[in-house]
Structure formats: C-alpha cells, structure tokens
Design a protein around this motif. Structure first.
Motif, mmCIF file in Angstrom:
data_model
loop_
_atom_site.group_PDB
_atom_site.id
_atom_site.type_symbol
_atom_site.label_atom_id
_atom_site.label_comp_id
_atom_site.label_asym_id
_atom_site.label_seq_id
_atom_site.Cartn_x
_atom_site.Cartn_y
_atom_site.Cartn_z
ATOM 1 N N MET A 48 -5.907 4.140 2.227
ATOM 2 C CA MET A 48 -5.973 4.104 0.771
ATOM 3 C C MET A 48 -4.644 4.557 0.149
ATOM 4 O O MET A 48 -4.203 3.988 -0.824
ATOM 5 N N GLN A 49 -4.014 5.612 0.728
ATOM 6 C CA GLN A 49 -2.751 6.096 0.201
ATOM 7 C C GLN A 49 -1.678 5.015 0.300
ATOM 8 O O GLN A 49 -0.876 4.858 -0.619
ATOM 9 N N LEU A 98 -2.115 1.809 0.096
ATOM 10 C CA LEU A 98 -2.381 0.829 -0.956
ATOM 11 C C LEU A 98 -1.879 1.338 -2.311
ATOM 12 O O LEU A 98 -1.262 0.590 -3.070
ATOM 13 N N VAL A 99 -2.108 2.608 -2.580
ATOM 14 C CA VAL A 99 -1.634 3.193 -3.837
ATOM 15 C C VAL A 99 -0.107 3.172 -3.887
ATOM 16 O O VAL A 99 0.488 2.809 -4.903
ATOM 17 N N MET A 100 0.531 3.560 -2.783
ATOM 18 C CA MET A 100 2.001 3.548 -2.734
ATOM 19 C C MET A 100 2.535 2.121 -2.900
ATOM 20 O O MET A 100 3.545 1.895 -3.569
ATOM 21 N N MET A 139 1.061 -0.284 -4.564
ATOM 22 C CA MET A 139 0.888 -0.621 -5.982
ATOM 23 C C MET A 139 2.003 -0.006 -6.824
ATOM 24 O O MET A 139 2.533 -0.653 -7.735
ATOM 25 N N VAL A 140 2.375 1.245 -6.529
ATOM 26 C CA VAL A 140 3.467 1.905 -7.256
ATOM 27 C C VAL A 140 4.779 1.171 -7.001
ATOM 28 O O VAL A 140 5.574 0.953 -7.917
#
Length: 144
Positions: A1-2, A4-6, A8-9
C-alpha cells in the motif's frame, strides 16, 4: 500500500510540472489571474463531479471546522497564480526546483515545531545541511 501511495505522489509531482507548464502558457494568452482563475474553475468542477460520484465524507461539516483550515484554498490560489506568473519568466525547472525546496524547508519547520497540529519530528544537522545545500543548488541552477 505504501508503494502505491508513493507512486501516486510521484505521478502527482509530474502533474505539478505539467500543470505549471500548461498554466504558464494559458496565463500568457489570457492573463495571469485569468489563467489562474480558469485553472481553479476547471479543477473545482472536476472535484465537484468526483465528490458527487465517489465522495464518502460529509461536506456540510465544513461549517464546523476551525476557520483557519479553510486557508488552503487561498494558498492554492496564490500557488497557481505565482506559477502562472513565474514559469514563463524563469522556466519550469527553476520554478519547480524553488517550489520543492521551499516546500521541504517549510514542511521540515512544521514537523520540527509540530505546527498546525502535526506530529513533532525534530530537525537534525543532516536535514539542516540538506536544506542549506538546496538553497545553494537553487542559486547554482538559476545562475546565468
């Protein structure tokens, strides 16, 4: 999940560079504040539609939040207007480089002092050195 967030950023960062270029061109054609307004208007309509179809919050709660939390819109308008003005004059690279450096310095101070209700993360000499090097890098990057 981390990851995916990174990711997206990371994609969001690419978006900021593209947005700055597009808005800079728009501002040259229709005016700085007009360009910023049109950009915000298109963004507001887009977010309104996304909120209608995917939103899970409660927009009415906006009336119960501390009023200082609404300053984000003002800061966003200032950011977009500044980039519309700056990009055609100093270029996308210099504008984004300066923007990112300012964001890192300001966010490090927010973390260090725990401002705006954020978790306190102390500055160390490594981070301070990095911030000093970023300022030197801006000077070198923008030197003619």
């Amino acid at each position: 999940m981390q990851f995916l967030v990174m990711l997206m950023v990371f994609v969001g960062g690419i978006g900021v560079a593209v947005q700055s270029s597009v808005n800079g061109g728009l501002g040259q054609k229709i005016g700085v504040f007009e360009g910023a307004f049109v950009s915000f208007l298109v963004g507001a309509v887009t977010l309104f539609l996304v909120m209608l179809f995917f939103g899970k919050g409660n927009i009415v709660q906006v009336f119960s939040v501390p009023k200082w939390q609404l300053i984000g819109g003002v800061l966003g308008a200032f950011f977009v207007s500044t980039m519309v003005l700056a990009v055609p004059r100093i270029g996308v690279g210099a504008a984004i480089f300066t923007l990112i450096s300012a964001q890192l310095i300001a966010s490090s101070l927010i973390d260090h002092f725990g401002w705006l209700g954020m978790k306190q993360i102390p500055l160390d000499w490594s981070r301070v050195s990095g911030m000093i090097l970023m300022i030197v890098a801006i000077i070198l990057y923008t030197k003619k």
